[in-house]
Design an enzyme around this catalytic site. Structure first.
Site, mmCIF file in Angstrom:
data_model
loop_
_atom_site.group_PDB
_atom_site.id
_atom_site.type_symbol
_atom_site.label_atom_id
_atom_site.label_comp_id
_atom_site.label_asym_id
_atom_site.label_seq_id
_atom_site.Cartn_x
_atom_site.Cartn_y
_atom_site.Cartn_z
ATOM 1 N N ASP A 329 0.795 -1.236 0.000
ATOM 2 C CA ASP A 329 0.000 0.000 0.000
ATOM 3 C C ASP A 329 0.824 1.282 0.000
ATOM 4 O O ASP A 329 0.360 2.315 -0.473
ATOM 5 C CB ASP A 329 -0.952 0.002 1.194
ATOM 6 C CG ASP A 329 -2.027 -1.051 1.028
ATOM 7 O OD1 ASP A 329 -1.881 -2.134 1.611
ATOM 8 O OD2 ASP A 329 -2.987 -0.802 0.292
ATOM 9 N N TYR A 415 -9.691 -0.450 2.897
ATOM 10 C CA TYR A 415 -9.074 -0.280 4.212
ATOM 11 C C TYR A 415 -8.700 1.166 4.497
ATOM 12 O O TYR A 415 -8.409 1.938 3.579
ATOM 13 C CB TYR A 415 -7.806 -1.144 4.329
ATOM 14 C CG TYR A 415 -8.080 -2.467 5.017
ATOM 15 C CD1 TYR A 415 -8.212 -2.537 6.389
ATOM 16 C CD2 TYR A 415 -8.224 -3.641 4.284
ATOM 17 C CE1 TYR A 415 -8.483 -3.741 7.025
ATOM 18 C CE2 TYR A 415 -8.500 -4.849 4.909
ATOM 19 C CZ TYR A 415 -8.628 -4.886 6.283
ATOM 20 O OH TYR A 415 -8.900 -6.069 6.908
HETATM 21 CU CU LIG Z 1 -7.504 -7.183 7.647
#
Ligand SMILES: [Cu+2]
Length: 656
Positions: A329, A415
């Site tokens: 990420d 996320y």
């Molecule tokens: Cu997770």
């Protein structure tokens, strides 16, 4: 992972953009932040100050003036080119300092990546280097390009209709490669898209559309591979929104009638002996620089620079539509560019103060966008600091702890990640890597299917197992740059009463990695090679792991080979300018030999050298039903504690 072009007109998280370096259309809005088009002067007073909007603009214009860039050249990142460590350490306020910007320039159709360094004092392009075989992180324009490509692709539209869905109701989620289909020539820049049902409901990540993957050649903006592995049920009704809110929480007011106990000068913070800078990078987000501690004297250095260097998230499902889903990420997306504007009473308490940030729009017309409140800082109660009872008088002597929290977070796809650094009065720092949002969900045909590698969370949806590895780069300078690492393992030893054990100490001799060992309570002491404490031992800080893990994929799983920091949680290397990222500078379709694998050499001595420690906090995420449709913020921790740095408890003088 992945961001998205918003097609549904929601307010917040949006990328609308972008044009090429040579294009004419100005950037309009990025993720709801206004784009700075003015030239407001922001004073730069320190060599580590992040770039200002003016400096970002100057970087763009200097590159454009120096290079005749082809159409569709993009600048995926513009950031401060940090001066060499030696310069910063020798610099004092008021002295002149260099000011340089680093940028990626990506000629998309030719698939050529360049690194540019612009001298912002001289307005000149200082260097221009092609990075052969490297791909930059996903940049804003690509979210929109990928979305359009998918929506115009007839087989994808048919796949949606085969599921009884209107293509207009679909949210397209884009990921950085790789080309597991081998449908494009080697080296082609690949993005992959998966789909979720949006309809009129919020939070499309709640409603996965299983089985459909589009693979795109982003150099030529074309679809190169399409998979529809068969229709599975799609949950089109579950909504993650909370329709009611409990009403029985009374106000909890945090008041500091005399103001905070910290002092801020620019980005330099002083609090309870601690000194540090709260800096920010469009790649790593929050960066702490020049961390030191002063106790009745000058500031003693502890850590020169600390940041979240990379995140690696592999998934457990063997299905070919899932096996490629492993995200880096930080390096694949430049996570800092997706920093959230933190809010009082949402992310942080109402006594928080904030640092703003500004990032290049990565499109690029020369614009930038402001991220107000990108970093937050606040004091909070820390519970009991210490407590003792005098057995002769029965008098208690006890003190209450205060903590200073510095935090940052960024939303990337399903996320939201964040980091909290918690500074304590006892000279320690707790590091918490946080994750929240929605698990990357899977559409299922049966409960047994969903439970095999994950957890069924609704009759039609499973949350697959996965792991989060957070690697922190920690440039320790414990009482100066010359340090060594001593590994401590607790061992039982033979003794008449059978009770004995001791700590076995091993000085690490060369660059490389170590594994965690809970069986021996293993931790690592970073010692000064030049300074001793009152009992004659080297002054030191200790890194104590708490939440870590081993990868459960095959040792030969290609993304794992790119993540040396997930193979072993502790690494030590000699300090070298430019070695900043645990998976290398360009993990997008990167190679297994980059990052720590290249940085660490068994022939490099690390005893009494300038060292960098790389530590991976991790958690293995076996989802729970209660983590659907949104997971409670979870975190992985480790601790940085004084271990002979002080001559006694540094919080002995904490006030009653
Ligand atoms: Cu997770």
């Amino acid at each position: 992972m992945r961001f998205r072009v918003m097609t549904f007109g929601l307010a917040a998280i949006v990328v609308l953009v972008a044009t090429s370096v040579t294009g004419a259309t100005p950037v309009t809005a990025v993720r709801g932040h206004s784009v700075a088009s003015t030239t407001a002067q922001v004073a730069v007073a320190n060599p580590l100050d992040p770039l200002t909007a003016d400096e970002i603009l100057l970087t763009f214009t200097t590159i454009k003036a120096a290079k005749n860039l082809p159409p569709a050249t993009f600048l995926p990142i513009v950031k401060l080119s940090e001066p060499p460590k030696g310069f910063v350490q020798g610099w004092s306020p008021g002295q002149p300092f260099p000011r340089k910007a680093f940028a990626n320039a990506f000629d998309r159709s030719a698939n050529k990546l360049y690194e540019a360094v612009v001298d912002l004092r001289a307005n000149t392009l200082e260097s221009w280097t092609q990075k052969m075989g490297a791909e930059p992180a996903v940049f804003f324009a690509e979210w929109e390009n990928a979305d359009k490509l998918v929506r115009s692709y007839a087989p994808w539209k048919q796949a949606m209709r085969d599921r009884g869905l209107d293509p207009k109701d679909i949210y397209v989620d884009t990921w950085a490669g790789p080309d597991t289909s081998n449908a494009a020539p080697p080296g082609t820049r690949i993005l992959k898209a998966i789909s979720f049902y949006r309809g009129a409901l919020p939070n499309p990540y709640d409603r996965p559309i299983e089985g459909v993957v589009v693979t795109m050649d982003m150099n030529n903006l074309r679809v190169v591979d399409f998979v529809d592995s068969g229709v599975r049920p799609v949950d089109t009704t579950t909504s993650g929104s909370s329709s009611t809110q409990r009403t029985d929480l009374k106000p909890l007011v945090v008041q500091q009638p005399d103001g905070p106990s910290f002092v801020i000068d620019g980005r330099t913070v002083s609090w309870q002996g601690w000194r540090f800078r709260a800096d920010w990078s469009p790649r790593e987000g929050l960066v702490l620089d020049r961390i030191g501690y002063a106790q009745n004297g000058p500031v003693r250095s502890v850590i020169n620079r600390m940041s979240l260097s990379e995140i690696y998230v592999p998934y457990a499902i063997p299905d070919a539509n899932w096996s490629w889903r492993s995200a880096f990420d930080i390096g694949e997306y430049n996570l800092g560019e997706y920093s959230l504007s933190l809010e009082q009473n949402v992310d942080v308490p109402e006594n928080a103060v904030f640092f703003d940030s500004v990032a290049g729009d990565t499109g690029s017309s020369g614009g930038s966008y402001e991220i107000p409140n990108a970093v937050a800082m606040y004091e909070r109660d820390g519970g009991s600091l210490w407590d003792r009872l005098d057995p002769t008088t029965l008098e208690r002597d006890a003190r209450f702890a205060r903590e200073l929290v510095v935090t940052w977070s960024a939303a990337i796809g399903n996320y939201t990640y964040g980091v909290e650094y918690v500074f304590k009065m006892n000279g320690s720092i707790d590091v918490n890597a946080k994750a929240t949002g929605t698990t990357l969900n899977q559409g299922i045909s049966s409960a047994s299917q969903g439970n095999e590698h994950g957890t069924v969370v609704t009759p039609k949806i499973a949350a697959p197992g996965h792991q989060h590895f957070f690697n922190f780069r920690i440039d320790f300078d414990v009482d100066g740059a010359s340090n060594r690492v001593v590994e401590e393992n607790v061992m039982s030893t033979a003794s008449p009463g059978g009770n004995a054990w001791k700590v076995q100490e091993t000085t690490l001799g060369s660059e490389g990695s170590r594994d965690a060992s809970s069986a021996t309570a293993r931790d690592w002491r970073i010692e000064s090679a030049t300074k001793t404490n009152a009992v004659g031992e080297p002054t030191a800080y200790e890194l104590e792991g708490s939440d870590t893990g081993v990868p459960y994929s095959s040792p030969t799983y290609p993304p794992l080979l790119q993540a040396p920091f997930a193979q072993h949680p502790f690494w030590v290397t000699r300090y070298k300018d430019g070695e900043l990222y645990a998976a290398g500078d360009y993990p997008f379709q990167g190679s297994a030999g980059d990052g720590l694998t290249a940085y660490a050499s068994p022939s490099e001595n690390v005893n009494a050298q300038d060292l960098v420690v790389w530590y991976t906090a991790a958690f293995t995420h076996v989802p729970h039903v209660e983590e659907y449709p949104v997971m409670t913020t979870d975190s992985a921790h480790f601790h940085i504690r004084p271990d002979g740095f002080f001559d006694s408890n540094p919080a002995l003088d904490a006030p009653k």
